[in-house]
Design a protein around this motif. Structure first.
Motif, mmCIF file in Angstrom:
data_model
loop_
_atom_site.group_PDB
_atom_site.id
_atom_site.type_symbol
_atom_site.label_atom_id
_atom_site.label_comp_id
_atom_site.label_asym_id
_atom_site.label_seq_id
_atom_site.Cartn_x
_atom_site.Cartn_y
_atom_site.Cartn_z
ATOM 1 N N ARG A 76 0.859 -1.192 0.000
ATOM 2 C CA ARG A 76 0.000 0.000 0.000
ATOM 3 C C ARG A 76 0.896 1.243 0.000
ATOM 4 N NH1 ARG A 76 -2.272 -3.722 3.709
ATOM 5 N NH2 ARG A 76 -4.423 -4.241 3.190
ATOM 6 N N SER A 77 1.192 1.756 -1.160
ATOM 7 C CA SER A 77 2.154 2.854 -1.274
ATOM 8 C C SER A 77 1.703 4.146 -0.607
ATOM 9 C CB SER A 77 2.494 3.128 -2.746
ATOM 10 O OG SER A 77 1.393 3.713 -3.417
ATOM 11 N N GLU A 78 0.405 4.308 -0.355
ATOM 12 C CA GLU A 78 -0.066 5.566 0.232
ATOM 13 C C GLU A 78 0.544 5.840 1.599
ATOM 14 O OE1 GLU A 78 -3.349 2.459 0.736
ATOM 15 O OE2 GLU A 78 -2.090 3.181 -0.894
ATOM 16 N N PHE A 79 1.010 4.796 2.284
ATOM 17 C CA PHE A 79 1.597 5.022 3.602
ATOM 18 C C PHE A 79 2.926 5.765 3.507
ATOM 19 C CE2 PHE A 79 -1.650 1.952 4.510
ATOM 20 C CZ PHE A 79 -2.171 2.437 5.700
ATOM 21 N N ASP A 107 4.877 16.935 3.220
ATOM 22 C CA ASP A 107 4.986 17.143 1.784
ATOM 23 C C ASP A 107 5.081 15.806 1.059
ATOM 24 O OD1 ASP A 107 7.461 16.403 2.687
ATOM 25 O OD2 ASP A 107 8.540 18.074 1.815
ATOM 26 N N LEU A 108 4.951 15.879 -0.260
ATOM 27 C CA LEU A 108 5.025 14.674 -1.077
ATOM 28 C C LEU A 108 6.433 14.090 -1.052
ATOM 29 C CD1 LEU A 108 3.138 15.910 -4.245
ATOM 30 C CD2 LEU A 108 2.435 14.001 -2.818
ATOM 31 N N PRO A 109 6.553 12.767 -1.022
ATOM 32 C CA PRO A 109 7.883 12.180 -1.191
ATOM 33 C C PRO A 109 8.347 12.401 -2.630
ATOM 34 C CG PRO A 109 6.208 10.459 -1.118
ATOM 35 C CD PRO A 109 5.521 11.765 -0.836
ATOM 36 N N ASP A 110 9.603 12.767 -2.807
ATOM 37 C CA ASP A 110 10.092 13.015 -4.163
ATOM 38 C C ASP A 110 10.412 11.694 -4.868
ATOM 39 O OD1 ASP A 110 12.618 12.166 -3.268
ATOM 40 O OD2 ASP A 110 13.411 14.195 -3.124
ATOM 41 N N GLU A 111 10.825 11.785 -6.108
ATOM 42 C CA GLU A 111 11.084 10.596 -6.923
ATOM 43 C C GLU A 111 12.149 9.703 -6.282
ATOM 44 O OE1 GLU A 111 13.118 9.695 -11.191
ATOM 45 O OE2 GLU A 111 11.610 11.288 -11.155
ATOM 46 N N ASP A 112 13.222 10.302 -5.785
ATOM 47 C CA ASP A 112 14.296 9.506 -5.187
ATOM 48 C C ASP A 112 13.829 8.755 -3.946
ATOM 49 O OD1 ASP A 112 16.139 10.273 -7.122
ATOM 50 O OD2 ASP A 112 16.888 11.960 -5.934
ATOM 51 N N PRO A 133 -1.779 14.348 -13.168
ATOM 52 C CA PRO A 133 -0.879 13.450 -13.884
ATOM 53 C C PRO A 133 0.585 13.572 -13.474
ATOM 54 C CG PRO A 133 -1.757 15.135 -15.352
ATOM 55 C CD PRO A 133 -2.497 15.259 -14.070
ATOM 56 N N ALA A 134 1.023 14.726 -13.049
ATOM 57 C CA ALA A 134 2.421 14.865 -12.627
ATOM 58 C C ALA A 134 2.702 13.977 -11.415
ATOM 59 C CB ALA A 134 2.738 16.319 -12.312
ATOM 60 N N LEU A 135 1.769 13.904 -10.512
ATOM 61 C CA LEU A 135 1.895 13.059 -9.330
ATOM 62 C C LEU A 135 1.948 11.582 -9.729
ATOM 63 C CD1 LEU A 135 1.812 12.802 -6.192
ATOM 64 C CD2 LEU A 135 -0.678 12.813 -6.393
ATOM 65 N N LEU A 136 1.048 11.176 -10.613
ATOM 66 C CA LEU A 136 1.010 9.788 -11.075
ATOM 67 C C LEU A 136 2.271 9.446 -11.863
ATOM 68 C CD1 LEU A 136 -0.474 7.097 -11.360
ATOM 69 C CD2 LEU A 136 -1.691 8.063 -13.338
ATOM 70 N N ARG A 137 2.689 10.342 -12.734
ATOM 71 C CA ARG A 137 3.889 10.091 -13.542
ATOM 72 C C ARG A 137 5.126 9.927 -12.658
ATOM 73 N NH1 ARG A 137 4.894 13.871 -18.468
ATOM 74 N NH2 ARG A 137 6.417 12.233 -18.769
ATOM 75 N N LEU A 138 5.252 10.758 -11.651
ATOM 76 C CA LEU A 138 6.383 10.662 -10.730
ATOM 77 C C LEU A 138 6.393 9.304 -10.034
ATOM 78 C CD1 LEU A 138 8.677 12.439 -9.335
ATOM 79 C CD2 LEU A 138 7.014 12.673 -7.496
ATOM 80 N N GLN A 139 5.234 8.874 -9.548
ATOM 81 C CA GLN A 139 5.165 7.590 -8.861
ATOM 82 C C GLN A 139 5.451 6.442 -9.820
ATOM 83 O OE1 GLN A 139 1.450 6.389 -6.926
ATOM 84 N NE2 GLN A 139 2.652 5.202 -5.461
ATOM 85 N N LEU A 140 4.867 6.474 -10.996
ATOM 86 C CA LEU A 140 5.102 5.402 -11.966
ATOM 87 C C LEU A 140 6.568 5.327 -12.378
ATOM 88 C CD1 LEU A 140 1.924 5.716 -14.209
ATOM 89 C CD2 LEU A 140 2.505 3.824 -12.655
ATOM 90 N N ARG A 141 7.189 6.468 -12.555
ATOM 91 C CA ARG A 141 8.615 6.495 -12.923
ATOM 92 C C ARG A 141 9.454 5.823 -11.833
ATOM 93 N NH1 ARG A 141 9.831 12.111 -13.310
ATOM 94 N NH2 ARG A 141 8.184 12.017 -14.855
ATOM 95 N N ALA A 142 9.198 6.183 -10.580
ATOM 96 C CA ALA A 142 9.941 5.593 -9.464
ATOM 97 C C ALA A 142 9.679 4.086 -9.389
ATOM 98 C CB ALA A 142 9.552 6.279 -8.158
ATOM 99 N N LEU A 143 8.430 3.681 -9.596
ATOM 100 C CA LEU A 143 8.084 2.262 -9.569
ATOM 101 C C LEU A 143 8.788 1.493 -10.678
ATOM 102 C CD1 LEU A 143 4.267 2.504 -8.819
ATOM 103 C CD2 LEU A 143 5.933 1.246 -7.445
#
Length: 168
Positions: A50-53, A60-65, A121-131
């Motif tokens: 569950r990535s939301e945790f 603030d949002l966790p960054d890509e790294d 979409p920026a939020l989703l793209r960031l998460q998908l990129r990290a995944l």
């Protein structure tokens, strides 16, 4: 204590249905460090992370790294076993103070999960990129939460394709 001792004796044995069919026992986790416990307990993989945790209880949002490191810890920690990571499932009972979310009469059915992600979409793209970077070459799957129709699924896959092209 007795029940735990009995369960420990089962570790490493193949789980089977009463008619003999072998089944995988997958763990559900909330934090990257939970993967160690799952592996130690004998899980065949992670059925749901569950990535939301990663996004909750912070300012603030966790960054890509940071996201990449968390997802990589889970994938590598499972030592080649399959891992399924769910994208951000926010809304209804899970609210992030740093994201504006509309007030809804019935938030469980409204603007949440994949609908919120597709609207941002920026939020989703960031998460998908990290995944995708964390799961490269590993048996990892991405799960989209609360898909309501084919259009949402198609739009989510379009974002995945966009990130694949970006990473290529």
């Amino acid at each position: 204590a007795e029940a735990r001792a009995r369960l420990r004796k089962l570790k490493g044995r193949i789980a089977r249905t009463t008619d003999g069919l072998a089944i995988d026992l997958m763990a559900n986790i909330e934090l990257p460090e939970d993967a160690r416990d799952a592996l130690e307990a004998g899980a065949d993989g992670i059925g749901l992370f569950r990535s939301e945790f990663l996004f909750m209880n912070r300012r603030d949002l966790p960054d890509e790294d940071e996201q990449y490191e968390s997802y990589r810890e889970v994938v590598e920690g499972m030592k080649g076993r399959p891992v399924t990571i769910r994208t951000l499932d926010i809304g209804a009972d899970k609210v992030l103070p740093y994201l504006r979310q509309p007030r809804e009469e019935n938030p469980a059915l409204g603007w949440r999960s994949i609908r919120m992600a597709l609207d941002r979409p920026a939020l989703l793209r960031l998460q998908l990129r990290a995944l995708m970077m964390a799961g490269a070459g590993a048996p990892m799957k991405i799960m989209f939460p609360m898909i309501a129709d084919v259009d949402e699924y198609t739009r989510a896959l379009d974002v995945v394709d966009m990130e694949k092209q970006y990473l290529a």
